[in-house]
Design a protein around this motif. Sequence first.
Motif, mmCIF file in Angstrom:
data_model
loop_
_atom_site.group_PDB
_atom_site.id
_atom_site.type_symbol
_atom_site.label_atom_id
_atom_site.label_comp_id
_atom_site.label_asym_id
_atom_site.label_seq_id
_atom_site.Cartn_x
_atom_site.Cartn_y
_atom_site.Cartn_z
ATOM 1 N N ALA A 33 49.376 28.813 50.792
ATOM 2 C CA ALA A 33 48.114 29.174 50.154
ATOM 3 C C ALA A 33 48.062 30.654 49.767
ATOM 4 O O ALA A 33 47.526 30.998 48.710
ATOM 5 N N LYS A 34 48.631 31.526 50.599
ATOM 6 C CA LYS A 34 48.608 32.957 50.290
ATOM 7 C C LYS A 34 49.404 33.246 49.028
ATOM 8 O O LYS A 34 48.967 34.029 48.167
ATOM 9 N N GLY A 35 50.550 32.627 48.903
ATOM 10 C CA GLY A 35 51.354 32.812 47.700
ATOM 11 C C GLY A 35 50.655 32.297 46.456
ATOM 12 O O GLY A 35 50.710 32.920 45.389
ATOM 13 N N GLN A 36 49.987 31.153 46.593
ATOM 14 C CA GLN A 36 49.242 30.612 45.458
ATOM 15 C C GLN A 36 48.115 31.555 45.041
ATOM 16 O O GLN A 36 47.854 31.748 43.848
ATOM 17 N N GLN A 37 47.488 32.173 46.018
ATOM 18 C CA GLN A 37 46.411 33.122 45.725
ATOM 19 C C GLN A 37 46.951 34.350 44.983
ATOM 20 O O GLN A 37 46.348 34.806 44.007
ATOM 21 N N ILE A 38 48.088 34.857 45.421
ATOM 22 C CA ILE A 38 48.702 36.021 44.768
ATOM 23 C C ILE A 38 49.084 35.678 43.331
ATOM 24 O O ILE A 38 48.830 36.452 42.401
ATOM 25 N N ARG A 39 49.682 34.534 43.133
ATOM 26 C CA ARG A 39 50.071 34.125 41.779
ATOM 27 C C ARG A 39 48.854 33.931 40.879
ATOM 28 O O ARG A 39 48.885 34.279 39.689
ATOM 29 N N TYR A 40 47.785 33.406 41.429
ATOM 30 C CA TYR A 40 46.560 33.248 40.641
ATOM 31 C C TYR A 40 45.979 34.616 40.286
ATOM 32 O O TYR A 40 45.520 34.835 39.159
ATOM 33 N N GLY A 41 46.051 35.549 41.225
ATOM 34 C CA GLY A 41 45.583 36.898 40.948
ATOM 35 C C GLY A 41 46.351 37.542 39.815
ATOM 36 O O GLY A 41 45.759 38.176 38.928
ATOM 37 N N ARG A 42 47.663 37.362 39.819
ATOM 38 C CA ARG A 42 48.477 37.900 38.732
ATOM 39 C C ARG A 42 48.123 37.242 37.408
ATOM 40 O O ARG A 42 48.038 37.910 36.367
ATOM 41 N N GLU A 43 47.904 35.958 37.421
ATOM 42 C CA GLU A 43 47.535 35.237 36.208
ATOM 43 C C GLU A 43 46.202 35.752 35.662
ATOM 44 O O GLU A 43 46.029 35.915 34.447
ATOM 45 N N LEU A 44 45.259 36.042 36.545
ATOM 46 C CA LEU A 44 43.958 36.565 36.119
ATOM 47 C C LEU A 44 44.088 37.958 35.506
ATOM 48 O O LEU A 44 43.393 38.277 34.543
ATOM 49 N N ILE A 45 44.969 38.778 36.047
ATOM 50 C CA ILE A 45 45.187 40.123 35.495
ATOM 51 C C ILE A 45 45.835 40.020 34.112
ATOM 52 O O ILE A 45 45.456 40.717 33.172
ATOM 53 N N ALA A 46 46.814 39.149 33.981
ATOM 54 C CA ALA A 46 47.555 39.027 32.725
ATOM 55 C C ALA A 46 46.751 38.311 31.642
ATOM 56 O O ALA A 46 46.888 38.629 30.451
ATOM 57 N N HIS A 47 45.928 37.357 32.032
ATOM 58 C CA HIS A 47 45.213 36.524 31.052
ATOM 59 C C HIS A 47 43.738 36.408 31.416
ATOM 60 O O HIS A 47 43.177 35.304 31.446
ATOM 61 N N THR A 48 43.123 37.536 31.646
ATOM 62 C CA THR A 48 41.726 37.574 32.089
ATOM 63 C C THR A 48 40.813 36.769 31.170
ATOM 64 O O THR A 48 39.957 36.003 31.626
ATOM 65 N N ALA A 49 40.975 36.957 29.857
ATOM 66 C CA ALA A 49 40.080 36.305 28.898
ATOM 67 C C ALA A 49 40.178 34.787 28.960
ATOM 68 O O ALA A 49 39.190 34.090 28.710
ATOM 69 N N LYS A 50 41.347 34.273 29.267
ATOM 70 C CA LYS A 50 41.548 32.828 29.341
ATOM 71 C C LYS A 50 40.623 32.204 30.389
ATOM 72 O O LYS A 50 40.110 31.090 30.202
ATOM 73 N N TYR A 51 40.416 32.938 31.490
ATOM 74 C CA TYR A 51 39.631 32.410 32.602
ATOM 75 C C TYR A 51 38.214 32.979 32.657
ATOM 76 O O TYR A 51 37.277 32.277 33.042
ATOM 77 N N LEU A 52 38.061 34.270 32.272
ATOM 78 C CA LEU A 52 36.795 34.964 32.488
ATOM 79 C C LEU A 52 36.260 35.633 31.226
ATOM 80 O O LEU A 52 35.343 36.447 31.295
ATOM 81 N N GLY A 53 36.829 35.310 30.072
ATOM 82 C CA GLY A 53 36.391 35.893 28.814
ATOM 83 C C GLY A 53 35.203 35.174 28.217
ATOM 84 O O GLY A 53 34.597 34.301 28.854
ATOM 85 N N PRO A 54 34.874 35.480 26.967
ATOM 86 C CA PRO A 54 33.715 34.853 26.310
ATOM 87 C C PRO A 54 33.783 33.326 26.267
ATOM 88 O O PRO A 54 32.744 32.666 26.250
ATOM 89 N N LYS A 55 35.000 32.789 26.232
ATOM 90 C CA LYS A 55 35.181 31.338 26.271
ATOM 91 C C LYS A 55 36.032 30.946 27.474
ATOM 92 O O LYS A 55 36.810 29.995 27.427
ATOM 93 N N GLY A 56 35.868 31.683 28.570
ATOM 94 C CA GLY A 56 36.688 31.474 29.760
ATOM 95 C C GLY A 56 36.493 30.122 30.398
ATOM 96 O O GLY A 56 35.395 29.556 30.392
ATOM 97 N N SER A 57 37.566 29.605 30.971
ATOM 98 C CA SER A 57 37.517 28.278 31.578
ATOM 99 C C SER A 57 36.834 28.272 32.941
ATOM 100 O O SER A 57 36.430 27.218 33.434
ATOM 101 N N VAL A 58 36.683 29.467 33.559
ATOM 102 C CA VAL A 58 36.049 29.554 34.885
ATOM 103 C C VAL A 58 34.627 30.096 34.771
ATOM 104 O O VAL A 58 33.666 29.476 35.227
ATOM 105 N N ARG A 59 34.509 31.280 34.165
ATOM 106 C CA ARG A 59 33.204 31.898 33.911
ATOM 107 C C ARG A 59 33.303 32.725 32.640
ATOM 108 O O ARG A 59 34.401 33.050 32.182
#
Length: 301
Positions: A33-59
């Motif tokens: 789980a810790k490794g999955q969390q780290i990888r997700y964190g990296r993904e959020l840094i690299a592709h913030t808009a995909k998840y948290l942008g104006p049309k983000g899939s999360v917010r």
Amino acid sequence: MVALIILPVIGLLALKPPAYWHPPADSQIPAGAKGQQIRYGRELIAHTAKYLGPKGSVRQLSNGMNCQNCHLDAGTKILGNNYSAVYSTYPKFRERSGSVETIVKRVSDCFERSLGGKAPDSASREMQAIVAYMQWLGMDVQKGQRPDGVGLAKLTYLDRAADSTKGRLVYVAKCQVCHGATGEGMKVAGAREYVYPPMWGPNSYNDGAGLYRLSGFAGYVKNNMPFGSNYTNPQLTDEESWDVAAFINSMPRPHKEQTADWPGIKNKPVDFPFGPYADQFNEKQHKFGPFQPIADARKVK
């Protein structure tokens, strides 16, 4: 004859670059789980808009830029605003807020300033993943230390004000092909994130971001722009870096209320462009320079 052998060796030693920080290898990401969390964190840094942008899939929290537009290569690039010293130096007192800040507070600031939006909830999966990734990146850096290659280059001040007119010429010649003639950035049709981020306008960083200060932007440009540049192969001179920073930061962008910033006005950076100040220099000089007279005046007091 001996001297002829020794002198070149001494010269080579003098030219030896610093032992710059390098990020840990992916093989050092833990399992589970810790490794999955780290990888997700990296993904959020690299592709913030995909998840948290104006049309983000999360917010929908940010302006469409990605964290790595400012913190290059997901926060791992030498002199590219990397995260190597985040875990080792936080919590710490910061003059801008006049308070001790946590990593969560620092990340929140980036969302509200560079990403022109709202911060993720501190207890959210996304914030916790971003913090975990930063901690992992800095796991080999001793507490309290800042390794070589962190942050941005500190360029020598010009003996004149940075010139936005000259900077426009640099932008047209070196930057426009990626960032657009009107600073609008570049997206692939239908994409949720930019290939190259906007440099000004409603979707760019606001005037509360760190890169809105000329010294930060000039140092960022020097070792990282145009695309493909790095500290061993810069493409712009120091003067060009200062001038293009002046041009980009003279263009319109969102405003952030900053009256609570720098409560100790004597500690405002020489290039903080909003008064009041504890000196006699005006906002224009604090924004574009020349900065050395401001720095010299502070030494006298």
